[in-house]
Design a protein around this motif. Structure first.
Motif, PDB file in Angstrom:
ATOM      1  N   VAL A  34       0.849  -1.187   0.000  1.00 58.26           N
ATOM      2  CA  VAL A  34       0.000   0.000   0.000  1.00 58.26           C
ATOM      3  C   VAL A  34       0.886   1.238   0.000  1.00 58.26           C
ATOM      4  CG1 VAL A  34      -0.168  -0.071   2.535  1.00 58.26           C
ATOM      5  CG2 VAL A  34      -1.820   1.280   1.213  1.00 58.26           C
ATOM      6  N   GLY A  35       0.529   2.186  -0.831  1.00 56.13           N
ATOM      7  CA  GLY A  35       1.274   3.441  -0.904  1.00 56.13           C
ATOM      8  C   GLY A  35       0.342   4.573  -1.263  1.00 56.13           C
ATOM      9  N   ALA A  36       0.922   5.708  -1.603  1.00 56.98           N
ATOM     10  CA  ALA A  36       0.110   6.887  -1.898  1.00 56.98           C
ATOM     11  C   ALA A  36      -0.794   6.686  -3.113  1.00 56.98           C
ATOM     12  CB  ALA A  36       1.018   8.099  -2.116  1.00 56.98           C
ATOM     13  N   ARG A  37      -0.439   5.768  -4.008  1.00 60.32           N
ATOM     14  CA  ARG A  37      -1.295   5.541  -5.182  1.00 60.32           C
ATOM     15  C   ARG A  37      -2.620   4.878  -4.809  1.00 60.32           C
ATOM     16  NH1 ARG A  37       0.751   0.175  -8.478  1.00 60.32           N
ATOM     17  NH2 ARG A  37       1.207  -1.127  -6.666  1.00 60.32           N
ATOM     18  N   PRO A  41      -8.284  10.670  -4.065  1.00 63.79           N
ATOM     19  CA  PRO A  41      -7.753  11.994  -4.425  1.00 63.79           C
ATOM     20  C   PRO A  41      -8.079  13.100  -3.433  1.00 63.79           C
ATOM     21  CG  PRO A  41      -8.715  10.935  -6.355  1.00 63.79           C
ATOM     22  CD  PRO A  41      -9.056  10.066  -5.174  1.00 63.79           C
ATOM     23  N   GLU A  42      -9.139  12.930  -2.659  1.00 64.97           N
ATOM     24  CA  GLU A  42      -9.504  13.948  -1.674  1.00 64.97           C
ATOM     25  C   GLU A  42      -9.065  13.560  -0.259  1.00 64.97           C
ATOM     26  OE1 GLU A  42     -10.579  16.817  -2.714  1.00 64.97           O
ATOM     27  OE2 GLU A  42     -10.503  15.970  -4.742  1.00 64.97           O
ATOM     28  N   HIS A  43      -8.363  12.452  -0.136  1.00 65.08           N
ATOM     29  CA  HIS A  43      -7.845  12.007   1.168  1.00 65.08           C
ATOM     30  C   HIS A  43      -6.422  11.502   0.986  1.00 65.08           C
ATOM     31  CE1 HIS A  43     -12.260  11.750   1.669  1.00 65.08           C
ATOM     32  NE2 HIS A  43     -12.024  12.085   2.928  1.00 65.08           N
ATOM     33  N   THR A  44      -5.536  12.377   0.559  1.00 65.75           N
ATOM     34  CA  THR A  44      -4.161  11.970   0.285  1.00 65.75           C
ATOM     35  C   THR A  44      -3.283  12.112   1.534  1.00 65.75           C
ATOM     36  OG1 THR A  44      -3.502  14.189  -0.445  1.00 65.75           O
ATOM     37  CG2 THR A  44      -4.424  12.705  -2.113  1.00 65.75           C
ATOM     38  N   GLY A  45      -2.132  11.454   1.492  1.00 62.46           N
ATOM     39  CA  GLY A  45      -1.195  11.503   2.618  1.00 62.46           C
ATOM     40  C   GLY A  45      -1.457  10.456   3.679  1.00 62.46           C
ATOM     41  N   PHE A  46      -2.461   9.583   3.471  1.00 70.36           N
ATOM     42  CA  PHE A  46      -2.827   8.601   4.496  1.00 70.36           C
ATOM     43  C   PHE A  46      -1.757   7.527   4.674  1.00 70.36           C
ATOM     44  CE2 PHE A  46      -6.579  10.775   4.974  1.00 70.36           C
ATOM     45  CZ  PHE A  46      -7.567  10.111   5.691  1.00 70.36           C
ATOM     46  N   ALA A  47      -1.166   7.058   3.580  1.00 68.95           N
ATOM     47  CA  ALA A  47      -0.136   6.017   3.701  1.00 68.95           C
ATOM     48  C   ALA A  47       1.039   6.528   4.530  1.00 68.95           C
ATOM     49  CB  ALA A  47       0.331   5.568   2.320  1.00 68.95           C
ATOM     50  N   HIS A  48       1.428   7.769   4.292  1.00 66.57           N
ATOM     51  CA  HIS A  48       2.522   8.356   5.050  1.00 66.57           C
ATOM     52  C   HIS A  48       2.113   8.603   6.499  1.00 66.57           C
ATOM     53  CE1 HIS A  48       4.992  11.947   6.356  1.00 66.57           C
ATOM     54  NE2 HIS A  48       5.896  11.027   6.128  1.00 66.57           N
ATOM     55  N   ALA A  77      11.098   3.208   9.313  1.00 68.48           N
ATOM     56  CA  ALA A  77      10.130   2.920   8.260  1.00 68.48           C
ATOM     57  C   ALA A  77      10.210   3.991   7.191  1.00 68.48           C
ATOM     58  CB  ALA A  77       8.712   2.865   8.839  1.00 68.48           C
ATOM     59  N   TRP A  78       9.676   3.684   6.028  1.00 69.80           N
ATOM     60  CA  TRP A  78       9.555   4.678   4.962  1.00 69.80           C
ATOM     61  C   TRP A  78       8.382   4.316   4.056  1.00 69.80           C
ATOM     62  CZ3 TRP A  78      10.320   2.024   0.424  1.00 69.80           C
ATOM     63  CH2 TRP A  78      11.173   0.918   0.451  1.00 69.80           C
ATOM     64  N   THR A  79       7.871   5.321   3.410  1.00 66.21           N
ATOM     65  CA  THR A  79       6.708   5.174   2.542  1.00 66.21           C
ATOM     66  C   THR A  79       7.008   5.834   1.206  1.00 66.21           C
ATOM     67  OG1 THR A  79       5.374   5.556   4.528  1.00 66.21           O
ATOM     68  CG2 THR A  79       4.204   5.504   2.437  1.00 66.21           C
ATOM     69  N   ASN A  80       6.497   5.260   0.124  1.00 62.40           N
ATOM     70  CA  ASN A  80       6.527   5.969  -1.151  1.00 62.40           C
ATOM     71  C   ASN A  80       5.172   5.803  -1.833  1.00 62.40           C
ATOM     72  OD1 ASN A  80       6.550   3.436  -2.488  1.00 62.40           O
ATOM     73  ND2 ASN A  80       8.787   3.436  -2.623  1.00 62.40           N
ATOM     74  N   ASN A  81       5.090   6.109  -3.092  1.00 58.24           N
ATOM     75  CA  ASN A  81       3.799   6.046  -3.765  1.00 58.24           C
ATOM     76  C   ASN A  81       3.293   4.624  -3.961  1.00 58.24           C
ATOM     77  OD1 ASN A  81       4.828   8.870  -4.543  1.00 58.24           O
ATOM     78  ND2 ASN A  81       2.739   8.895  -5.305  1.00 58.24           N
ATOM     79  N   PRO A 156       2.481  13.629  -4.417  1.00 57.99           N
ATOM     80  CA  PRO A 156       3.594  12.964  -3.728  1.00 57.99           C
ATOM     81  C   PRO A 156       3.127  12.234  -2.485  1.00 57.99           C
ATOM     82  CG  PRO A 156       3.640  15.309  -3.269  1.00 57.99           C
ATOM     83  CD  PRO A 156       2.523  15.086  -4.251  1.00 57.99           C
ATOM     84  N   THR A 157       4.016  11.469  -1.900  1.00 57.91           N
ATOM     85  CA  THR A 157       3.686  10.648  -0.737  1.00 57.91           C
ATOM     86  C   THR A 157       3.200  11.483   0.437  1.00 57.91           C
ATOM     87  OG1 THR A 157       5.424   9.121  -1.432  1.00 57.91           O
ATOM     88  CG2 THR A 157       4.571   8.849   0.784  1.00 57.91           C
TER      89      THR A 157
END
Length: 413
Positions: A34-37, A41-48, A77-81, A156-157
């Motif tokens: 799971v990542g930013a993808r 679109p109206e709830h971004t940044g959740f993975a991070h 830890a780290w997160t990307n798209n 972006p993430t």
């Protein structure tokens, strides 16, 4: 050659393992698919945001870091798209602590308003510090929005905007967790001084009872082919003007990925690479220049960025880059030049995979994109790239209709 062992628990958790008796440490790497993808679109940044929330306490363990430190371990830890990745290293005698900690936060987080507010504030400050209050901090937002019109790589993430984080509710956060943070949507890679039998025993003990969840198939809108050049000029309070160029390329699983990666090294990896040798050292058009690929699972971007020397306009700098790209298309790469970048890649792989933690991280990723054993085939895939493939790929990619160009200019005082 890295020896890989594998096992799948009844709940779907994939386990890959490689033993290394030369160290007294053990590494656990948990990769969640799971990542930013995967965000709305109206709830971004959740993975991070979840990268932070996963350290805020789980259902049975209120504080993640203290047991790690008491056991002589480290974690991050780290997160990307595309993915969210957690790792922990521990002395071999304390390896079970890692299985205990990672399994409990996979089972369930300690969802509460206080923890959510704390982590929302942390992420909000990170957004401000890295993307709003730092020179060139908004470049990723601008370039992604230029290059992608439908695919969720267009943000972006960190997220599209701060309000998506500040307005996140506890129910929305819970929903995101239970949709993606599940054993059947994760890969556990274990390396270091621990046997395969012991790994399976501990995995069954601590992860075996976690229920699988209903993971919905992805339905990500694919980006349409870019058919015309896109340009933008922005003015910011920055020290110098900077040129950014981004071309669409294939995804990480595509056979052409390795060709693009070698091209980025030919152009800009080391003092003898083309852009640095010709545009920085010889012609003194740029004070610094870089070329790299995004490495995204879906169709990614080939980035070229540079800061022109005093007296050189962004238009002149861009023209010089295009000239080098034309040379790459029509003048065959010499054997010694191609062999040099292949050798560099091979040596980097050999040295990186000496480290037990790097092995765990890489095994998890290769398992995600195919199978963990493919880690042993990567060098050969780079070795097999030919001069003809490089020229053909350059001709198809480095064209105006596939390019996004950002002039990032110093604002007049």
């Amino acid at each position: 050659m890295i020896t890989v062992n594998r096992h799948i628990l009844k709940n779907g958790l994939r386990i890959v393992h490689s033993e290394d008796i030369t160290t007294q440490m053990v590494a656990l790497n948990v990769l969640y698919d799971v990542g930013a993808r995967d965000e709305h679109p109206e709830h971004t940044g959740f993975a991070h945001l979840f990268e932070h929330l996963m350290f805020g306490g789980s259902i049975n363990i209120p504080d993640y870091d203290t047991p790690v430190q008491n056991a002589g371990g480290e974690n991050n830890a780290w997160t990307n798209n595309d993915i969210t990745n957690y790792y922990i290293t521990l002395p071999r005698n304390n390896a079970e602590i890692g299985f205990w900690l990672e399994s409990d936060r996979m089972l369930s987080l300690d969802f509460n308003e206080r923890s959510l507010e704390v982590q929302k504030n942390v992420v909000t400050e990170e957004f401000k510090q890295r993307n709003l209050n730092q020179p060139y901090g908004d470049v990723s937002h601008i370039l992604r929005d230029m290059a992608y019109k439908t695919h969720p790589y267009r943000w972006p993430t960190i997220g599209k905007e701060i309000s998506h984080i500040t307005n996140a509710t506890l129910e929305e956060v819970k929903d995101f967790f239970y949709r993606f943070y599940a054993p059947n949507n994760a890969i556990l890679a274990v390396s270091g001084n621990i046997s395969f039998d012991e790994t399976i025993r501990l995995a069954e003990k601590w992860f075996g009872d976690i229920p699988a969840r209903d993971i919905k198939p992805r339905n990500i809108p694919q980006e349409e082919l870019q058919t015309e050049e896109r340009r933008m000029t922005v003015y910011r309070d920055v020290p110098v003007d900077t040129l950014y160029m981004a071309f669409h390329i294939c995804g990480r699983r595509d056979s052409g990925y390795h060709t693009f990666d070698l091209i980025s090294d030919i152009l800009c990896n080391g003092r003898s690479s083309r852009l640095i040798q010709r545009l920085v050292l010889e012609k003194k058009i740029f004070s610094s220049v870089d070329a790299y690929i995004s490495g995204s699972l879906d169709s990614g971007l080939f980035h070229i960025t540079g800061k022109p020397c005093d007296g050189i306009s962004l238009e002149e700098a861009e023209k010089a880059v295009w000239e080098e790209l034309e040379n790459l298309k029509h003048c065959s790469v010499e054997e010694t030049e191609l062999e040099k970048v292949k050798n560099r890649y091979e040596s980097e792989q050999i040295f990186s995979n000496i480290n037990y933690l790097t092995v765990a991280t890489n095994l998890a990723f290769f398992e995600l994109i195919g199978k963990a054993e493919d880690i042993n085939n990567e060098v050969q895939k780079y070795r097999s790239v030919s001069h003809e493939q490089i020229a053909k790929t350059a001709k198809e990619c480095f064209i105006n209709s596939n390019c996004n160009i950002l002039y990032y200019k110093k604002a007049s005082s």
